[in-house]
Design a protein around this motif. Structure first.
Motif, PDB file in Angstrom:
ATOM      1  N   LYS A   1     -17.686  29.907   6.994  1.00 57.67           N
ATOM      2  CA  LYS A   1     -19.332  29.585   7.400  1.00 57.67           C
ATOM      3  C   LYS A   1     -19.412  29.944   9.021  1.00 57.67           C
ATOM      4  N   ASP A   2     -18.484  30.099   9.651  1.00 63.64           N
ATOM      5  CA  ASP A   2     -18.385  30.687  10.859  1.00 63.64           C
ATOM      6  C   ASP A   2     -18.553  32.021  11.096  1.00 63.64           C
ATOM      7  N   THR A   3     -19.247  32.903  10.523  1.00 60.70           N
ATOM      8  CA  THR A   3     -19.226  34.266  10.313  1.00 60.70           C
ATOM      9  C   THR A   3     -19.020  35.063  11.606  1.00 60.70           C
ATOM     10  N   ARG A   4     -19.418  34.405  12.860  1.00 60.17           N
ATOM     11  CA  ARG A   4     -19.325  35.138  13.932  1.00 60.17           C
ATOM     12  C   ARG A   4     -18.198  34.762  14.862  1.00 60.17           C
ATOM     13  N   TYR A   5     -17.152  33.841  14.199  1.00 61.64           N
ATOM     14  CA  TYR A   5     -16.109  33.476  15.084  1.00 61.64           C
ATOM     15  C   TYR A   5     -16.375  32.858  16.093  1.00 61.64           C
ATOM     16  N   THR A   6     -17.169  31.894  16.567  1.00 62.73           N
ATOM     17  CA  THR A   6     -17.662  31.338  17.738  1.00 62.73           C
ATOM     18  C   THR A   6     -17.095  29.929  17.750  1.00 62.73           C
ATOM     19  N   GLY A   7     -16.762  29.241  16.563  1.00 58.91           N
ATOM     20  CA  GLY A   7     -16.089  28.062  16.732  1.00 58.91           C
ATOM     21  C   GLY A   7     -16.957  27.081  16.482  1.00 58.91           C
ATOM     22  N   SER A   8     -18.359  27.362  15.795  1.00 56.07           N
ATOM     23  CA  SER A   8     -19.322  26.516  15.577  1.00 56.07           C
ATOM     24  C   SER A   8     -20.003  27.009  14.116  1.00 56.07           C
ATOM     25  N   ALA A   9     -20.330  26.039  13.312  1.00 48.76           N
ATOM     26  CA  ALA A   9     -20.896  26.487  12.300  1.00 48.76           C
ATOM     27  C   ALA A   9     -22.043  25.438  11.685  1.00 48.76           C
ATOM     28  N   THR A  10     -22.960  25.654  10.937  1.00 44.37           N
ATOM     29  CA  THR A  10     -23.978  24.918  10.353  1.00 44.37           C
ATOM     30  C   THR A  10     -24.182  24.765   9.024  1.00 44.37           C
ATOM     31  N   PHE A  11     -23.797  23.519   8.292  1.00 38.45           N
ATOM     32  CA  PHE A  11     -23.773  23.570   6.948  1.00 38.45           C
ATOM     33  C   PHE A  11     -24.224  22.200   6.512  1.00 38.45           C
ATOM     34  N   THR A  12     -24.608  22.084   5.380  1.00 42.48           N
ATOM     35  CA  THR A  12     -25.191  20.876   4.610  1.00 42.48           C
ATOM     36  C   THR A  12     -24.183  19.714   4.533  1.00 42.48           C
ATOM     37  N   TYR A  13     -24.654  18.547   4.198  1.00 43.67           N
ATOM     38  CA  TYR A  13     -23.466  17.372   3.785  1.00 43.67           C
ATOM     39  C   TYR A  13     -23.057  17.664   2.686  1.00 43.67           C
ATOM     40  N   ASP A  14     -23.657  18.050   1.692  1.00 45.15           N
ATOM     41  CA  ASP A  14     -23.024  18.679   0.310  1.00 45.15           C
ATOM     42  C   ASP A  14     -21.905  19.680   0.396  1.00 45.15           C
ATOM     43  N   THR A  15     -22.208  20.596   1.506  1.00 45.33           N
ATOM     44  CA  THR A  15     -21.311  21.907   1.621  1.00 45.33           C
ATOM     45  C   THR A  15     -19.856  21.067   2.288  1.00 45.33           C
ATOM     46  N   PHE A  16     -20.245  20.167   3.338  1.00 44.55           N
ATOM     47  CA  PHE A  16     -19.153  19.500   4.030  1.00 44.55           C
ATOM     48  C   PHE A  16     -18.134  18.717   3.069  1.00 44.55           C
ATOM     49  N   MET A  17     -18.799  18.064   2.245  1.00 41.85           N
ATOM     50  CA  MET A  17     -18.113  17.258   1.288  1.00 41.85           C
ATOM     51  C   MET A  17     -17.314  18.186   0.553  1.00 41.85           C
ATOM     52  N   THR A  18     -17.760  19.215  -0.307  1.00 45.38           N
ATOM     53  CA  THR A  18     -17.189  20.078  -1.227  1.00 45.38           C
ATOM     54  C   THR A  18     -16.081  20.588  -0.464  1.00 45.38           C
ATOM     55  N   MET A  19     -16.157  21.245   0.754  1.00 41.45           N
ATOM     56  CA  MET A  19     -15.130  21.617   1.572  1.00 41.45           C
ATOM     57  C   MET A  19     -14.083  20.972   1.789  1.00 41.45           C
ATOM     58  N   VAL A  20     -14.160  19.566   2.340  1.00 40.17           N
ATOM     59  CA  VAL A  20     -13.088  18.604   2.580  1.00 40.17           C
ATOM     60  C   VAL A  20     -12.388  17.949   1.519  1.00 40.17           C
ATOM     61  N   LEU A  21     -13.384  17.343   0.713  1.00 37.48           N
ATOM     62  CA  LEU A  21     -12.675  16.458  -0.290  1.00 37.48           C
ATOM     63  C   LEU A  21     -11.458  16.855  -0.753  1.00 37.48           C
ATOM     64  N   PRO A  22     -11.652  18.280  -1.440  1.00 34.48           N
ATOM     65  CA  PRO A  22     -10.352  18.891  -2.314  1.00 34.48           C
ATOM     66  C   PRO A  22      -9.034  18.482  -1.770  1.00 34.48           C
ATOM     67  N   PHE A  23      -9.059  18.562  -0.253  1.00 32.28           N
ATOM     68  CA  PHE A  23      -7.827  18.425   0.633  1.00 32.28           C
ATOM     69  C   PHE A  23      -7.454  16.875   0.727  1.00 32.28           C
ATOM     70  N   LEU A  24      -8.363  16.043   0.245  1.00 28.95           N
ATOM     71  CA  LEU A  24      -7.969  14.592   0.280  1.00 28.95           C
ATOM     72  C   LEU A  24      -7.659  13.942  -1.038  1.00 28.95           C
ATOM     73  N   VAL A  25      -8.101  14.742  -2.182  1.00 31.02           N
ATOM     74  CA  VAL A  25      -8.369  13.813  -3.330  1.00 31.02           C
ATOM     75  C   VAL A  25      -7.282  14.645  -4.327  1.00 31.02           C
ATOM     76  N   SER A  26      -7.051  16.001  -4.205  1.00 29.01           N
ATOM     77  CA  SER A  26      -6.739  16.785  -5.435  1.00 29.01           C
ATOM     78  C   SER A  26      -5.183  16.761  -5.482  1.00 29.01           C
ATOM     79  N   TYR A  27      -4.393  16.051  -4.504  1.00 27.94           N
ATOM     80  CA  TYR A  27      -3.099  16.020  -4.811  1.00 27.94           C
ATOM     81  C   TYR A  27      -2.420  14.633  -4.694  1.00 27.94           C
ATOM     82  N   ASP A  28      -3.413  13.587  -4.306  1.00 26.88           N
ATOM     83  CA  ASP A  28      -2.886  12.251  -4.273  1.00 26.88           C
ATOM     84  C   ASP A  28      -2.403  11.754  -5.442  1.00 26.88           C
TER      85      ASP A  28
END
Length: 235
Positions: free
Chosen positions: A208-235
């Motif tokens: 999402k940070d295509t300019r490599y600035t350390g900042s990005a803007t994305f929706t809540y749905d995108t955020f949850m889709t990005m993070v949740l697999p690391f929290l629930v996929s291997y518990d």
């Protein structure tokens, strides 16, 4: 991913980390990345492709010990191994991993459209990846205790280009705090889990940070889709 029918497809495995080099990039706003490297650390290596199962189904140049480790646990000769088989295979070359780490590794290396299992190409990539993580772990385990503390973890991640702020580092370490009051230290198993979470989430954010600035803007749905697999996929 290789299949029992002999067909091959794209490899989805994250590349193994490069051994530490001289280039380090802090995670802060406004940084300008060098043209040959990622803002987030070392450049990814290209995965080799292999056509099938047996020695010839692995990437060219695969160590025969890696092939044997896979074949020993793939007893049904399906060309795929699942979590318990992977745990057994890795114990022949590395320390025993707990199933939580094994499930994370499968989640990261498998074809995302397949069930939780990996084939020869993915296994060879995973084995090589762990070899690189082992070299990094040994380099920063300065007292040769077989564990690394918070400062050693910070330095290890920094050597890969992940300059985490203290608050984030503390959150990572809290996952391994047994509430005994003793200093939190990570064995190789936990170090791999921790490092792969940092690497995986950073790669997702980098998309999402295509300019490599350390900042990005994305929706809540995108955020949850990005993070949740690391929290629930291997518990």
């Amino acid at each position: 991913m290789a299949s029992s029918s002999g067909h091959s497809s794209q490899s989805y495995a994250p590349s193994a980390p490069e051994l530490p080099g001289s280039n380090r990039y802090s995670y802060h706003h406004g940084a300008t990345p060098p043209p040959s490297h990622s803002y987030y650390g070392m450049p990814q290596q290209q995965q080799q492709q292999g056509p099938g199962y047996g020695q010839s189904w692995f990437p060219p140049g695969t160590n025969p010990d890696v092939v044997r480790a896979f074949q020993m646990v793939d007893r049904d000769r399906s060309g795929f191994i699942e979590e318990n088989e992977l745990q057994q295979a890795l114990s022949s070359g590395y320390q025993r991993f707990n199933l939580r780490t094994i499930r994370l590794l499968i989640f990261l290396f498998k074809n995302p459209y397949d069930s939780p299992r990996i084939g020869p190409k993915e296994f060879a990539a995973l084995w090589g990846c762990l070899g690189h993580w082992r070299a990094i772990f040994d380099r920063h385990d300065r007292d040769r205790s077989g564990k690394i503390d918070s400062m050693e973890l910070r330095d290890a991640l920094y050597s890969l280009g992940y300059a985490l702020p203290p608050s984030v580092l503390q959150v990572l370490l809290s996952k391994y705090d047994d509430r005994s009051g003793r200093k939190v230290e990570l064995n190789f198993d936990s170090f791999v889990e921790c490092g792969m979470i940092v690497k995986g989430l950073t790669e997702k954010f980098k998309e999402k940070d295509t300019r490599y600035t350390g900042s990005a803007t994305f929706t809540y749905d995108t955020f949850m889709t990005m993070v949740l697999p690391f929290l629930v996929s291997y518990d």
